[in-house]
Motif scaffolding. Structure first.
Motif, PDB file in Angstrom:
ATOM      1  N   LEU A 178       0.820  -1.207   0.000  1.00  0.00           N
ATOM      2  CA  LEU A 178       0.000   0.000   0.000  1.00  0.00           C
ATOM      3  C   LEU A 178       0.859   1.265   0.000  1.00  0.00           C
ATOM      4  N   HIS A 181       2.233   1.706  -3.422  1.00  0.00           N
ATOM      5  CA  HIS A 181       1.151   2.153  -4.309  1.00  0.00           C
ATOM      6  C   HIS A 181       0.857   3.633  -4.096  1.00  0.00           C
ATOM      7  N   ARG A 182       0.822   4.052  -2.851  1.00  0.00           N
ATOM      8  CA  ARG A 182       0.517   5.451  -2.538  1.00  0.00           C
ATOM      9  C   ARG A 182       1.522   6.396  -3.167  1.00  0.00           C
ATOM     10  N   HIS A 183       2.764   5.993  -3.200  1.00  0.00           N
ATOM     11  CA  HIS A 183       3.811   6.859  -3.736  1.00  0.00           C
ATOM     12  C   HIS A 183       4.051   6.648  -5.228  1.00  0.00           C
ATOM     13  N   ARG A 225      -6.371   3.458   6.076  1.00  0.00           N
ATOM     14  CA  ARG A 225      -5.953   4.058   4.809  1.00  0.00           C
ATOM     15  C   ARG A 225      -4.461   4.386   4.765  1.00  0.00           C
ATOM     16  N   GLY A 227      -1.467   4.387   2.880  1.00  0.00           N
ATOM     17  CA  GLY A 227      -1.301   4.341   1.441  1.00  0.00           C
ATOM     18  C   GLY A 227      -2.462   4.935   0.682  1.00  0.00           C
ATOM     19  N   TYR A 228      -3.434   5.519   1.384  1.00  0.00           N
ATOM     20  CA  TYR A 228      -4.586   6.096   0.679  1.00  0.00           C
ATOM     21  C   TYR A 228      -4.188   7.380  -0.032  1.00  0.00           C
ATOM     22  N   ARG A 230      -3.186   7.968  -3.781  1.00  0.00           N
ATOM     23  CA  ARG A 230      -1.968   7.690  -4.526  1.00  0.00           C
ATOM     24  C   ARG A 230      -1.278   8.968  -4.980  1.00  0.00           C
ATOM     25  N   ARG A 231       0.053   8.970  -4.847  1.00  0.00           N
ATOM     26  CA  ARG A 231       0.838  10.131  -5.264  1.00  0.00           C
ATOM     27  C   ARG A 231       1.720   9.737  -6.440  1.00  0.00           C
TER      28      ARG A 231
END
Length: 238
Positions: A178, A181-183, A225, A227-228, A230-231
């Protein structure tokens, strides 16, 4: 010996009471690829440290037991501090075959991914399949083998996972995925074979009770959340 890639690569092996198998794993990596092997000894009470060092590993002993992810994060920090630009993680119990290490590294070297996971979904027990299906639905992660510890990271992934943000994760699977994925880091899977455990059992999937505990803890992580949002990174494919 096969010719290893030229980029500085460290092989990280977290180990807790793996004296029976860690030596063979270290020797195979060293003989086949020549990469430095860093064994992070997670407060073993057997001769894991002695066996690993005798096999040619760099030993990083932990003063407190941190679990598999804490040990891996320590290894990532150690590798970054010494200038390594890529890292491969594999288990000390003989499940992951060092002969397939370059299959994970090739997408990194071609800049096709930031993280590569060695996937072998067929190894999954009914409990593991249930957990994987549930977390794919909960997180939206499109990965077949969520819990594989056979992974390769490039420098960007290493720095992210060595950060304080990743210290809050208890396990090396869903929470780590996660955060990646977030980054906006690119994660892909490559199919690899895996061997059955030579001894012991999975610390997560050894019973329905531990599976339930793991799923509860990881569900709370997802609901919170981590990783909520996405960046995406500039200049990178998602």
């Amino acid at each position: 010996m096969n010719s290893p890639p030229t980029a500085p690569i460290a092989v990280l092996i977290p180990a807790h009471n793996e004296a029976a198998t860690v030596g063979a794993v270290v020797r195979e990596v060293r003989e086949r690829w020549g990469h430095p092997v860093i064994v992070i000894d997670d407060c073993s009470t057997d001769t894991t440290a002695l066996v690993a060092r005798a096999a040619g590993a760099i030993l990083v002993p932990l003063p407190l037991q941190l679990g598999a992810w804490g040990a891996i994060q320590t290894g990532l920090r150690y590798a970054l501090a010494r200038g390594y630009r890529m890292a491969v993680t594999l288990d000390a119990d003989g499940q992951h075959e060092p002969g397939h290490l370059n299959r994970l590294l090739e997408p990194l070297l071609r800049n096709e991914a930031d993280v590569v996971i060695g996937a072998f979904p067929a190894r999954a027990s009914p409990a593991r399949r249930l957990a994987w299906r549930y977390f794919r639905l909960l997180t939206g992660l499109n990965l077949e083998d969520i819990t594989s510890g056979f992974r390769a990271y490039n420098g960007a992934a290493m720095r992210l996972l060595a950060s304080r943000e990743a210290t809050l994760v208890d396990y090396q699977d869903v929470g780590v995925l996660l955060i990646l994925h977030r980054h906006g880091l690119r994660t892909r899977e490559v199919a690899v074979p895996m061997q059955p455990r030579l001894q012991g059992a999975s610390r997560i999937f050894d019973s329905w009770w531990t599976v339930g505990k793991y799923m509860l803890q990881t569900s709370l992580l997802c609901i919170a959340r981590v990783g909520y949002g996405r960046r995406p990174k500039k200049g990178r494919d998602a």
